[in-house]
Design an enzyme around this catalytic site. Structure first.
Site, PDB file in Angstrom:
ATOM      1  N   SER A 106       5.483  78.322  -0.254  1.00  0.00           N
ATOM      2  CA  SER A 106       5.928  79.381   0.112  1.00  0.00           C
ATOM      3  C   SER A 106       6.663  79.426   1.798  1.00  0.00           C
ATOM      4  CB  SER A 106       4.803  80.615   0.051  1.00  0.00           C
ATOM      5  OG  SER A 106       5.336  81.811   0.783  1.00  0.00           O
ATOM      6  N   HIS A 124       9.214  78.501  -2.586  1.00  0.00           N
ATOM      7  CA  HIS A 124       8.828  79.857  -3.090  1.00  0.00           C
ATOM      8  C   HIS A 124       9.566  80.694  -1.783  1.00  0.00           C
ATOM      9  CE1 HIS A 124       6.269  83.163  -5.155  1.00  0.00           C
ATOM     10  NE2 HIS A 124       6.002  83.341  -3.852  1.00  0.00           N
ATOM     11  N   ASP A 143       9.943  84.396  -0.633  1.00  0.00           N
ATOM     12  CA  ASP A 143       9.138  85.814  -0.486  1.00  0.00           C
ATOM     13  C   ASP A 143       9.953  86.575   0.143  1.00  0.00           C
ATOM     14  OD1 ASP A 143       6.543  85.604  -1.899  1.00  0.00           O
ATOM     15  OD2 ASP A 143       6.089  84.258  -0.276  1.00  0.00           O
ATOM     16  N   MET A 163      10.491  90.815   0.916  1.00  0.00           N
ATOM     17  CA  MET A 163       9.643  91.919   1.062  1.00  0.00           C
ATOM     18  C   MET A 163      10.505  93.054   1.772  1.00  0.00           C
ATOM     19  SD  MET A 163       5.924  90.296   2.195  1.00  0.00           S
ATOM     20  CE  MET A 163       5.294  89.030   1.588  1.00  0.00           C
ATOM     21  N   HIS A 220      10.791  85.352  -5.316  1.00  0.00           N
ATOM     22  CA  HIS A 220       9.445  86.318  -5.408  1.00  0.00           C
ATOM     23  C   HIS A 220      10.013  87.625  -4.677  1.00  0.00           C
ATOM     24  CE1 HIS A 220       4.969  87.656  -4.986  1.00  0.00           C
ATOM     25  NE2 HIS A 220       5.830  88.413  -5.845  1.00  0.00           N
ATOM     26  N   MET A 279       9.278  91.252  -3.750  1.00  0.00           N
ATOM     27  CA  MET A 279       8.313  92.308  -3.554  1.00  0.00           C
ATOM     28  C   MET A 279       9.101  93.623  -2.991  1.00  0.00           C
ATOM     29  SD  MET A 279       5.155  89.790  -2.161  1.00  0.00           S
ATOM     30  CE  MET A 279       6.744  88.541  -1.772  1.00  0.00           C
ATOM     31  N   MET A 302      -0.716  87.442  -9.109  1.00  0.00           N
ATOM     32  CA  MET A 302      -0.928  87.496  -7.703  1.00  0.00           C
ATOM     33  C   MET A 302      -2.413  87.405  -7.445  1.00  0.00           C
ATOM     34  SD  MET A 302       1.605  87.739  -6.016  1.00  0.00           S
ATOM     35  CE  MET A 302       1.095  87.813  -4.388  1.00  0.00           C
ATOM     36  N   ASP A 333      -0.163  83.066  -7.019  1.00  0.00           N
ATOM     37  CA  ASP A 333       0.249  82.877  -5.705  1.00  0.00           C
ATOM     38  C   ASP A 333      -0.645  83.553  -4.590  1.00  0.00           C
ATOM     39  OD1 ASP A 333       1.613  83.371  -3.419  1.00  0.00           O
ATOM     40  OD2 ASP A 333       3.144  84.652  -4.503  1.00  0.00           O
TER      41      ASP A 333
END
Ligand code: DX5
Ligand code: ZN
Length: 214
Positions: free
Chosen positions: A7, A32, A34, A36, A65, A67, A136, A174
């Site tokens: 990540s 990865h 992320d 958000m 990913h 979020m 998660m 993760d």
């Protein structure tokens, strides 16, 4: 073979392309990313333009990913930006089956994720539509947290369900994965390990990736 997805949340984001080239050379299977939004989780990271720019610099698999709240609004655009695997949260989505289908229709791998307090059984009805499930192992929002061991029980249940139904679905874990607990995650049934701090804070990233694979 266990896959490692570092990540970039733990990387030096001012050198993003170089950091990704480095983990690719070190043997990472994918990267990865992320995303958000400050709504589904309190933190804000990066989004479409960053992924699109990075896509021009590397051919490595992009494991994105999301979020974000109501991810169904954005799946097309994240695929256009370069996602190869697109994961969203069941807790955030208004129509999980439709969203998984929309991702798959574009030839992208589709995955759904559960937060630590969401029962993994909540996603069993969607398993036929999933290429991967992300369990998660920390509360989403921040890198560098400690793995919650109870979450690995969910991985075990999910692996049993996938085997019983004869499905071919990857299980990703993760949050807080390191060389100490990676064997437990693998024994529980995980086959894709996300690792931020464990890879990017290591002086030898190739060694860290090898050690995580076990
Ligand atoms: C947390 C993110 C993770 C995180 C992992 O919300 O989804 O991907 O960056 O970082 P570590 O491995 O440091 O826990
Ligand atoms: Zn993540």
């Amino acid at each position: 073979m266990i896959k490692i997805s570092p990540s970039v949340l733990a990387a030096d984001l001012s050198r993003l392309a170089d950091e990704v080239a480095e983990i690719e050379a070190a043997g990472a299977d994918m990267v990865h990313l992320d995303v958000m939004d400050g709504v589904f989780v309190t933190n804000i990271t990066f989004g479409l333009p960053v992924i699109e720019s990075l896509r021009k610099k590397t051919g490595i698999t992009f494991d994105v990913h999301l979020m974000i709240d109501k991810p169904e609004r954005y799946v097309e655009r994240f695929i256009d930006a370069g996602a190869d695997i697109l994961t969203f949260h069941v807790e955030a989505c208004e129509d999980t089956a439709k969203t998984l289908k929309a991702i798959k229709a574009r030839g992208c791998l589709a995955a759904v994720s559960v937060k630590p307090n969401t029962p993994v059984e909540d996603i069993y009805e969607y398993l036929d539509l999933c290429d991967m499930v992300l369990v998660m192992t920390v509360e989403p929002g921040y890198g560098g947290q400690a793995l919650i061991p109870e979450c690995l029980e969910k991985v075990k249940s999910l692996r049993r369900e996938i085997t019983a139904r004869g499905l071919d679905i990857m299980i990703q874990v993760d949050g807080g994965i390191n060389t100490k607990n990676a064997p437990d995650a693998i024994a529980a049934g995980a086959d894709v390990l996300v690792a931020g701090s464990a890879v990017f804070s290591a002086s030898n990233k190739a060694e860290a990736i090898r050690a995580l694979r076990g």
